[in-house]
Design a protein around this motif. Structure first.
Motif, PDB file in Angstrom:
ATOM      1  N   ALA A 140      16.134 -18.373 113.310  1.00  0.00           N
ATOM      2  CA  ALA A 140      17.020 -18.137 112.167  1.00  0.00           C
ATOM      3  C   ALA A 140      17.944 -16.947 112.423  1.00  0.00           C
ATOM      4  CB  ALA A 140      16.192 -17.908 110.905  1.00  0.00           C
ATOM      5  N   VAL A 141      17.392 -15.846 112.917  1.00  0.00           N
ATOM      6  CA  VAL A 141      18.208 -14.654 113.193  1.00  0.00           C
ATOM      7  C   VAL A 141      19.229 -14.953 114.285  1.00  0.00           C
ATOM      8  CG1 VAL A 141      18.124 -12.295 114.110  1.00  0.00           C
ATOM      9  CG2 VAL A 141      16.458 -13.026 112.394  1.00  0.00           C
ATOM     10  N   GLY A 142      18.806 -15.646 115.334  1.00  0.00           N
ATOM     11  CA  GLY A 142      19.724 -15.969 116.426  1.00  0.00           C
ATOM     12  C   GLY A 142      20.872 -16.861 115.991  1.00  0.00           C
ATOM     13  N   VAL A 143      20.581 -17.847 115.162  1.00  0.00           N
ATOM     14  CA  VAL A 143      21.635 -18.753 114.693  1.00  0.00           C
ATOM     15  C   VAL A 143      22.604 -18.012 113.775  1.00  0.00           C
ATOM     16  CG1 VAL A 143      22.059 -20.763 113.223  1.00  0.00           C
ATOM     17  CG2 VAL A 143      20.316 -20.863 114.996  1.00  0.00           C
ATOM     18  N   LEU A 144      22.059 -17.201 112.867  1.00  0.00           N
ATOM     19  CA  LEU A 144      22.937 -16.448 111.968  1.00  0.00           C
ATOM     20  C   LEU A 144      23.771 -15.429 112.734  1.00  0.00           C
ATOM     21  CD1 LEU A 144      20.531 -15.917 108.956  1.00  0.00           C
ATOM     22  CD2 LEU A 144      22.458 -17.503 109.107  1.00  0.00           C
ATOM     23  N   TRP A 145      23.185 -14.819 113.727  1.00  0.00           N
ATOM     24  CA  TRP A 145      23.908 -13.851 114.550  1.00  0.00           C
ATOM     25  C   TRP A 145      25.028 -14.560 115.319  1.00  0.00           C
ATOM     26  CZ3 TRP A 145      20.970 -10.247 118.477  1.00  0.00           C
ATOM     27  CH2 TRP A 145      21.833  -9.265 118.951  1.00  0.00           C
ATOM     28  N   ASN A 146      24.722 -15.715 115.898  1.00  0.00           N
ATOM     29  CA  ASN A 146      25.718 -16.471 116.651  1.00  0.00           C
ATOM     30  C   ASN A 146      26.850 -16.956 115.743  1.00  0.00           C
ATOM     31  OD1 ASN A 146      26.717 -17.687 119.051  1.00  0.00           O
ATOM     32  ND2 ASN A 146      26.014 -19.653 118.279  1.00  0.00           N
ATOM     33  N   ALA A 147      26.515 -17.276 114.499  1.00  0.00           N
ATOM     34  CA  ALA A 147      27.532 -17.727 113.544  1.00  0.00           C
ATOM     35  C   ALA A 147      28.335 -16.562 112.973  1.00  0.00           C
ATOM     36  CB  ALA A 147      26.866 -18.490 112.409  1.00  0.00           C
ATOM     37  N   ASN A 148      27.947 -15.328 113.357  1.00  0.00           N
ATOM     38  CA  ASN A 148      28.624 -14.124 112.867  1.00  0.00           C
ATOM     39  C   ASN A 148      28.650 -14.130 111.343  1.00  0.00           C
ATOM     40  OD1 ASN A 148      29.826 -11.676 113.073  1.00  0.00           O
ATOM     41  ND2 ASN A 148      31.828 -12.461 113.722  1.00  0.00           N
ATOM     42  N   ILE A 149      27.493 -14.368 110.744  1.00  0.00           N
ATOM     43  CA  ILE A 149      27.385 -14.577 109.308  1.00  0.00           C
ATOM     44  C   ILE A 149      27.792 -13.355 108.497  1.00  0.00           C
ATOM     45  CG2 ILE A 149      24.963 -13.943 109.026  1.00  0.00           C
ATOM     46  CD1 ILE A 149      26.626 -17.018 107.503  1.00  0.00           C
ATOM     47  N   VAL A 150      27.544 -12.153 109.009  1.00  0.00           N
ATOM     48  CA  VAL A 150      27.915 -10.949 108.261  1.00  0.00           C
ATOM     49  C   VAL A 150      29.432 -10.877 108.101  1.00  0.00           C
ATOM     50  CG1 VAL A 150      27.848  -8.427 108.289  1.00  0.00           C
ATOM     51  CG2 VAL A 150      25.836  -9.728 108.994  1.00  0.00           C
ATOM     52  N   GLN A 151      30.155 -11.119 109.170  1.00  0.00           N
ATOM     53  CA  GLN A 151      31.622 -11.106 109.112  1.00  0.00           C
ATOM     54  C   GLN A 151      32.130 -12.221 108.195  1.00  0.00           C
ATOM     55  OE1 GLN A 151      33.593  -8.805 110.276  1.00  0.00           O
ATOM     56  NE2 GLN A 151      35.435  -9.814 109.548  1.00  0.00           N
ATOM     57  N   GLN A 152      31.492 -13.387 108.252  1.00  0.00           N
ATOM     58  CA  GLN A 152      31.902 -14.499 107.395  1.00  0.00           C
ATOM     59  C   GLN A 152      31.700 -14.156 105.925  1.00  0.00           C
ATOM     60  OE1 GLN A 152      33.528 -17.059 108.601  1.00  0.00           O
ATOM     61  NE2 GLN A 152      33.225 -16.324 110.681  1.00  0.00           N
ATOM     62  N   CYS A 153      30.588 -13.503 105.603  1.00  0.00           N
ATOM     63  CA  CYS A 153      30.333 -13.099 104.218  1.00  0.00           C
ATOM     64  C   CYS A 153      31.338 -12.051 103.760  1.00  0.00           C
ATOM     65  CB  CYS A 153      28.905 -12.581 104.069  1.00  0.00           C
ATOM     66  SG  CYS A 153      27.666 -13.887 104.186  1.00  0.00           S
ATOM     67  N   ARG A 154      31.712 -11.146 104.643  1.00  0.00           N
ATOM     68  CA  ARG A 154      32.734 -10.150 104.296  1.00  0.00           C
ATOM     69  C   ARG A 154      34.066 -10.831 103.981  1.00  0.00           C
ATOM     70  NH1 ARG A 154      31.076  -6.202 109.020  1.00  0.00           N
ATOM     71  NH2 ARG A 154      29.410  -5.096 107.966  1.00  0.00           N
ATOM     72  N   LYS A 155      34.441 -11.829 104.789  1.00  0.00           N
ATOM     73  CA  LYS A 155      35.683 -12.571 104.544  1.00  0.00           C
ATOM     74  C   LYS A 155      35.641 -13.286 103.203  1.00  0.00           C
ATOM     75  CE  LYS A 155      36.994 -13.559 109.314  1.00  0.00           C
ATOM     76  NZ  LYS A 155      37.142 -14.644 110.320  1.00  0.00           N
ATOM     77  N   ILE A 156      34.493 -13.882 102.886  1.00  0.00           N
ATOM     78  CA  ILE A 156      34.348 -14.570 101.600  1.00  0.00           C
ATOM     79  C   ILE A 156      34.483 -13.571 100.460  1.00  0.00           C
ATOM     80  CG2 ILE A 156      32.700 -15.785 100.113  1.00  0.00           C
ATOM     81  CD1 ILE A 156      31.662 -17.150 102.675  1.00  0.00           C
TER      82      ILE A 156
END
Length: 99
Positions: free
Chosen positions: A71-87
């Motif tokens: 789960a951590v690896g997939v979220l990290w690869n998806a750059n989820i933190v940056q995506q949430c900031r954009k949202i």
């Protein structure tokens, strides 16, 4: 990517142990007298209280650690933190226009 690779190894460890045990390549009893099976011999229920140390290691530690790493690896690869900031930024822009 490294986390996902480790996760794959951890998740597959328990099914591999089952296969090796079924084909008798993994001993049911270890040389030190410890049981190599998942559950204690003679235990009436197949639940957490009946797990052997091998069962705890493979079933709980490796499997759940593997899923957590996946789960951590997939979220990290998806750059989820940056995506949430954009949202969040886009949401603030839309709310500012609505006022």
């Amino acid at each position: 990517m490294i986390l996902v690779m480790f996760a794959s190894v951890f998740i597959i460890a328990d099914p591999l142990r089952h296969i090796l045990l079924d084909t008798r390549l993994w001993p049911a009893w270890m040389p030190n007298g410890m049981q190599g099976t998942e559950y204690r011999h003679g235990c009436a229920q197949e639940n957490v209280t009946c797990l052997t140390p091998v069962g705890i290691l493979f079933t709980i530690v490796l499997t759940y650690t593997g899923f957590l790493l996946l789960a951590v690896g997939v979220l990290w690869n998806a750059n989820i933190v940056q995506q949430c900031r954009k949202i969040g930024q886009r949401w603030r822009e839309l709310r500012a226009r609505a006022k």
